[in-house]
Design an enzyme around this catalytic site. Structure first.
Site, short mmCIF file in Angstrom:
data_model
loop_
_atom_site.label_atom_id
_atom_site.label_comp_id
_atom_site.label_asym_id
_atom_site.label_seq_id
_atom_site.Cartn_x
_atom_site.Cartn_y
_atom_site.Cartn_z
N GLN A 190 7.81 -9.54 8.03
CA GLN A 190 8.93 -8.89 7.26
C GLN A 190 9.52 -7.74 7.95
OE1 GLN A 190 6.65 -8.15 3.50
NE2 GLN A 190 8.16 -6.69 3.26
N HIS A 227 4.49 1.85 -7.88
CA HIS A 227 3.54 0.90 -8.01
C HIS A 227 2.61 0.99 -9.23
CE1 HIS A 227 3.94 1.35 -3.51
NE2 HIS A 227 4.30 -0.06 -3.80
N LEU A 287 0.49 3.77 -2.26
CA LEU A 287 0.71 3.57 -3.42
C LEU A 287 1.44 4.77 -4.09
CD1 LEU A 287 -2.32 1.43 -4.55
CD2 LEU A 287 -0.11 0.46 -3.97
N GLY A 315 0.73 -1.24 -0.10
CA GLY A 315 -0.08 -0.08 -0.06
C GLY A 315 0.74 1.43 -0.10
N GLY A 344 9.33 -4.27 -8.23
CA GLY A 344 10.25 -3.34 -8.70
C GLY A 344 11.67 -3.75 -8.59
O1 PAF Z 1 7.86 -5.10 -1.83
C1 PAF Z 1 6.87 -4.92 -1.21
O2 PAF Z 1 6.14 -4.03 -1.10
C2 PAF Z 1 6.94 -6.17 -0.18
O3 PAF Z 1 8.09 -6.67 0.26
C3 PAF Z 1 5.98 -7.40 -0.77
C4 PAF Z 1 6.61 -8.12 -1.99
C5 PAF Z 1 4.41 -6.78 -1.04
C6 PAF Z 1 5.76 -8.41 0.12
O4 PAF Z 1 5.26 -8.15 1.39
#
Ligand code: PAF
Length: 280
Positions: free
Chosen positions: A61, A37, A33, A31, A147
């Protein structure tokens, strides 16, 4: 635009379109964005009949809980942007949907995860692999878009997909930059105006490093980049590495026969920015 919160529902939707010979592109995001994106979504729309975007801020993460809690959340604004760009499906699950039980899986990406982001953000790529595997199982698209700004993440995702034979093609897309060169990132909005004004120093230093290569030796290039950035108040280079583009092994002397990429992470006070540049 269709809106799903459940894995089963988005999965059924994608499968039903694939059965009708439609191709599906998937853009996983957290998000907040931005134009980076939007470019991924536009690429997916060009290459597929249906484009699915996910918005999920993945707790596993984040090795730093403060960073997780400060991660921007603009779901209303994001939904409008997705409508405008013509996204077909938004998948926006909550944490209980993605992690009904704790995910104890441990992934092993060997040397790909041992340096740079892997070394400075312990557990980060394990968390990325947990969520990306769940997301691509929920959204069984033919193509998924990531990306190149997250250079090491892209290498890890390609390895994950290869190791587990996920039937999805991973498409890496170029970094989108502001007009002054700063790589677009959801974290940029956390910079103060003075920090934002100084932030292009990161890309300018990478461009200069590229000019210095291969004539100057690697240590000289590293010294230049680190000093040029660290002299700015509140800017602190966490790492700057020049690596083999494919193995991600650091290189210690110029290699004319290798594709080489320089990667950097910089703390601007408590905001962590990353960027990279190919030396080819
Ligand atoms: O790059 C990101 O935005 C995140 O690491 C992803 C790939 C959506 C995984 O949560």
């Amino acid at each position: 635009m269709q809106f799903f919160k459940s894995r089963q529902a988005v999965h059924d939707f994608v499968q039903s379109h694939k059965k009708k010979d439609k191709t599906v592109g998937f853009v996983p995001t957290m998000g907040a964005l931005h134009e980076g994106h939007i470019q991924l979504i536009k690429k997916s729309k060009l290459q597929n009949h249906i484009t699915v975007v996910s918005i999920f801020v993945n707790p596993t993460q984040f090795n730093n809980q403060a960073d997780y809690h400060k991660y921007p959340n603009h779901i209303k604004n994001d939904t409008e942007k997705l409508e405008q760009v013509g996204c077909d499906v938004l998948f926006h699950p909550d944490v209980e949907e993605m992690y009904p039980v704790p995910d104890h899986r441990k992934f092993d990406f060997g040397e790909l995860e041992q340096m740079m982001e892997g070394a400075y953000r312990p557990g980060h790529f394990n968390g990325v692999a947990q969520i990306v595997s769940k997301l691509i199982e929920a959204v069984p698209a033919q193509k998924a878009y990531f990306g190149q700004k997250d250079f090491q993440q892209l290498a890890i995702v390609r390895k994950l997909v290869g190791d587990y034979n996920y039937p999805v093609e991973i498409i890496g897309c170029p970094t989108v930059r502001e007009s002054d060169g700063l790589a677009m990132s959801s974290r940029n909005e956390r910079l103060t105006s003075a920090q934002r004004q100084n932030a292009p120093v990161i890309y300018q230093s990478l461009l200069q490093a590229k000019k210095m290569y291969p004539e100057k030796n690697i240590n000289e290039i590293k010294k230049y980049v680190v000093e040029n950035i660290n002299k700015i108040p509140e800017f602190n280079v966490e790492y700057f590495e020049i690596v083999d583009h494919y193995t991600l092994r650091p290189i210690h002397s110029p290699q004319s026969d290798k594709y080489v990429t320089a990667c950097i992470a910089v703390y601007v006070q408590d905001v962590r920015l990353i960027d990279n540049i190919n030396f080819f």
